[in-house]
Write a protein that holds these residues in place. Structure first.
Motif, PDB file in Angstrom:
ATOM      1  N   UNK A   1      -2.417  -2.295  13.437  1.00  0.00           N
ATOM      2  CA  UNK A   1      -3.022  -1.451  12.402  1.00  0.00           C
ATOM      3  C   UNK A   1      -1.969  -0.526  11.816  1.00  0.00           C
ATOM      4  N   UNK A   2      -2.167  -0.176  10.563  1.00  0.00           N
ATOM      5  CA  UNK A   2      -1.337   0.825   9.884  1.00  0.00           C
ATOM      6  C   UNK A   2      -2.281   1.797   9.192  1.00  0.00           C
ATOM      7  N   UNK A   3      -1.950   3.076   9.203  1.00  0.00           N
ATOM      8  CA  UNK A   3      -2.817   4.094   8.609  1.00  0.00           C
ATOM      9  C   UNK A   3      -2.073   4.840   7.515  1.00  0.00           C
ATOM     10  N   UNK A   4      -2.777   5.081   6.394  1.00  0.00           N
ATOM     11  CA  UNK A   4      -2.158   5.687   5.212  1.00  0.00           C
ATOM     12  C   UNK A   4      -2.722   7.070   4.884  1.00  0.00           C
TER      13      UNK A   4
ATOM     14  N   UNK B   1       0.803  -1.212   0.000  1.00  0.00           N
ATOM     15  CA  UNK B   1       0.000   0.000   0.000  1.00  0.00           C
ATOM     16  C   UNK B   1       0.846   1.278   0.000  1.00  0.00           C
ATOM     17  N   UNK B   2       2.109   1.183   0.336  1.00  0.00           N
ATOM     18  CA  UNK B   2       2.996   2.345   0.246  1.00  0.00           C
ATOM     19  C   UNK B   2       3.841   2.301  -1.021  1.00  0.00           C
ATOM     20  N   UNK B   3       3.630   1.262  -1.837  1.00  0.00           N
ATOM     21  CA  UNK B   3       4.383   1.109  -3.081  1.00  0.00           C
ATOM     22  C   UNK B   3       3.470   0.910  -4.271  1.00  0.00           C
ATOM     23  N   UNK B   4       3.481  -0.302  -4.824  1.00  0.00           N
ATOM     24  CA  UNK B   4       2.728  -0.578  -6.050  1.00  0.00           C
ATOM     25  C   UNK B   4       1.230  -0.431  -5.870  1.00  0.00           C
ATOM     26  N   UNK B   5       0.727  -0.573  -4.630  1.00  0.00           N
ATOM     27  CA  UNK B   5      -0.714  -0.504  -4.394  1.00  0.00           C
ATOM     28  C   UNK B   5      -1.211   0.831  -3.891  1.00  0.00           C
ATOM     29  N   UNK B   6      -0.422   1.899  -4.056  1.00  0.00           N
ATOM     30  CA  UNK B   6      -0.859   3.223  -3.596  1.00  0.00           C
ATOM     31  C   UNK B   6      -2.209   3.632  -4.166  1.00  0.00           C
ATOM     32  N   UNK B   7      -2.460   3.246  -5.400  1.00  0.00           N
ATOM     33  CA  UNK B   7      -3.691   3.678  -6.065  1.00  0.00           C
ATOM     34  C   UNK B   7      -4.938   3.009  -5.489  1.00  0.00           C
ATOM     35  N   UNK B   8      -4.752   2.030  -4.590  1.00  0.00           N
ATOM     36  CA  UNK B   8      -5.892   1.360  -3.961  1.00  0.00           C
ATOM     37  C   UNK B   8      -5.786   1.391  -2.441  1.00  0.00           C
ATOM     38  N   UNK B   9      -5.004   2.311  -1.909  1.00  0.00           N
ATOM     39  CA  UNK B   9      -4.746   2.328  -0.468  1.00  0.00           C
ATOM     40  C   UNK B   9      -5.969   2.763   0.329  1.00  0.00           C
ATOM     41  N   UNK B  10      -6.216   2.119   1.479  1.00  0.00           N
ATOM     42  CA  UNK B  10      -7.314   2.493   2.372  1.00  0.00           C
ATOM     43  C   UNK B  10      -6.822   3.492   3.408  1.00  0.00           C
ATOM     44  N   UNK B  11      -7.690   3.805   4.363  1.00  0.00           N
ATOM     45  CA  UNK B  11      -7.227   4.529   5.543  1.00  0.00           C
ATOM     46  C   UNK B  11      -6.425   3.603   6.447  1.00  0.00           C
ATOM     47  N   UNK B  12      -7.005   2.428   6.722  1.00  0.00           N
ATOM     48  CA  UNK B  12      -6.396   1.511   7.682  1.00  0.00           C
ATOM     49  C   UNK B  12      -6.177   0.134   7.072  1.00  0.00           C
ATOM     50  N   UNK B  13      -5.068  -0.484   7.462  1.00  0.00           N
ATOM     51  CA  UNK B  13      -4.848  -1.912   7.300  1.00  0.00           C
ATOM     52  C   UNK B  13      -4.936  -2.495   8.707  1.00  0.00           C
ATOM     53  N   UNK B  14      -5.801  -3.504   8.894  1.00  0.00           N
ATOM     54  CA  UNK B  14      -6.069  -4.053  10.229  1.00  0.00           C
ATOM     55  C   UNK B  14      -5.874  -5.551  10.239  1.00  0.00           C
ATOM     56  N   UNK B  15      -5.104  -6.034  11.205  1.00  0.00           N
ATOM     57  CA  UNK B  15      -4.907  -7.466  11.400  1.00  0.00           C
ATOM     58  C   UNK B  15      -5.790  -7.925  12.559  1.00  0.00           C
ATOM     59  N   UNK B  16      -6.863  -8.660  12.291  1.00  0.00           N
ATOM     60  CA  UNK B  16      -7.782  -9.051  13.366  1.00  0.00           C
ATOM     61  C   UNK B  16      -7.215 -10.131  14.285  1.00  0.00           C
ATOM     62  N   UNK B  17      -6.061 -10.701  13.935  1.00  0.00           N
ATOM     63  CA  UNK B  17      -5.443 -11.726  14.772  1.00  0.00           C
ATOM     64  C   UNK B  17      -4.513 -11.126  15.829  1.00  0.00           C
ATOM     65  N   UNK B  18      -3.897  -9.994  15.505  1.00  0.00           N
ATOM     66  CA  UNK B  18      -2.953  -9.370  16.449  1.00  0.00           C
ATOM     67  C   UNK B  18      -3.414  -8.002  16.926  1.00  0.00           C
ATOM     68  N   UNK B  19      -4.341  -7.373  16.202  1.00  0.00           N
ATOM     69  CA  UNK B  19      -4.767  -6.014  16.518  1.00  0.00           C
ATOM     70  C   UNK B  19      -3.876  -4.954  15.920  1.00  0.00           C
TER      71      UNK B  19
END
Length: 281
Positions: free
Chosen positions: A76-79, A56-74
């Motif tokens: 999160x990353x915000x873009x 999401x900070x590279x090739x997928x910038x054009x589809x980046x969300x606000x948050x990436x969330x891992x429901x197994x560990x909690x």
């Protein structure tokens, strides 16, 4: 003012911010990353969180969300900050600006795919995961006025899309609910108790153009006038709104239309469906 950044999230600002369409109610759109295709007979290991951050900070910038969330560990990353649009849904030119429809349009990519294997266990849906960190995301959404409701129903693996519901109501939406899109994610989501702001009552239906103009006298004219006053567009009334259409009504409506950036015939002071919708939003 609510926090622009989820306090516990790792920050990876992309910088490509843009405003939302704040006349609409606030909302959250839920996704899954769907990096792989597991199956009941062949579950697959979860993709590492850092792989998705790099995407999401590279090739997928054009589809980046606000948050990436891992429901197994909690984790999160915000873009993007909350008051910016993000880019995780299809946004067709000339249609509803789906990435921007709301005071905030918070998009969350859940690190998950069906039949995801973690710690030797297989999970078919996000609902089956531990859901760690979800409470904080919901608290953050509530602080921005997002009500704890699914206007198109709780998510399944089927698509259900309504342009009118999308425009009228804030709350939580699946990617499968968003107009102009074709995805069916995120599938069943964890259930959460209702704690946030209550959804606003339904907007009154537009009574038709014939209800307004010289010589008209009805309850819709009075309702229009009262709403103009509530929204701060009643300066031309000497006494106040009434059932009788007058020049003060026309001038107040025109002021509201001009405030939307309209001009010419679009700001003639006679309410149409779009003027009514925005006035009562």
């Amino acid at each position: 003012m609510p926090e622009l950044w989820l306090p516990s999230a790792e920050r990876h600002p992309l910088g490509d911010t843009a405003p939302t369409d704040a006349q609409y109610d606030p909302r959250v759109i839920w996704h899954i990353t769907w990096d792989k295709n597991g199956s009941p007979t062949k579950p697959l290991d979860r993709v590492p969180f850092d792989n998705l951050v790099r995407y999401f900070t590279g090739a997928g910038k054009s589809a980046a969300p606000h948050l990436l969330w891992d429901p197994f560990t909690g984790r999160t990353a915000q873009f993007y900050p909350a008051n910016s649009r993000s880019k995780s849904v299809v946004d067709t030119a000339g249609g509803t600006r789906t990435n921007r429809t709301g005071r905030v349009v918070l998009q969350v990519e859940t690190l998950f795919f069906p039949y995801c294997r973690v710690g030797g266990m297989t999970y078919r849906t996000v609902r089956e995961t531990p859901g760690k960190g979800l409470d904080e995301i919901l608290k953050w959404a509530r602080s921005w006025g997002v009500p704890d409701v699914w206007p198109m129903g709780t998510p399944t693996w089927s698509a259900k899309r309504s342009e009118s519901v999308w425009r009228r109501q804030g709350g939580h939406y699946a990617h499968a609910h968003v107009p102009e899109n074709s995805h069916t994610d995120p599938g069943p989501m964890p259930k959460w108790p209702t704690k946030g702001p209550k959804p606003k009552p339904g907007r009154p239906a537009f009574p038709g153009r014939d209800s307004f103009g010289p010589g008209k006298s009805n309850a819709s004219v009075l309702l229009l006038g009262k709403q103009l006053v509530r929204r701060g567009f009643g300066k031309h009334y000497r006494v106040g709104p009434s059932r009788e259409w007058g020049e003060a009504d026309r001038r107040n409506v025109r002021d509201f239309q001009l405030a939307q950036g309209w001009s010419g015939a679009d700001a003639d002071g006679l309410p149409g469906p779009e003027t009514w919708r925005l006035l009562f939003a």
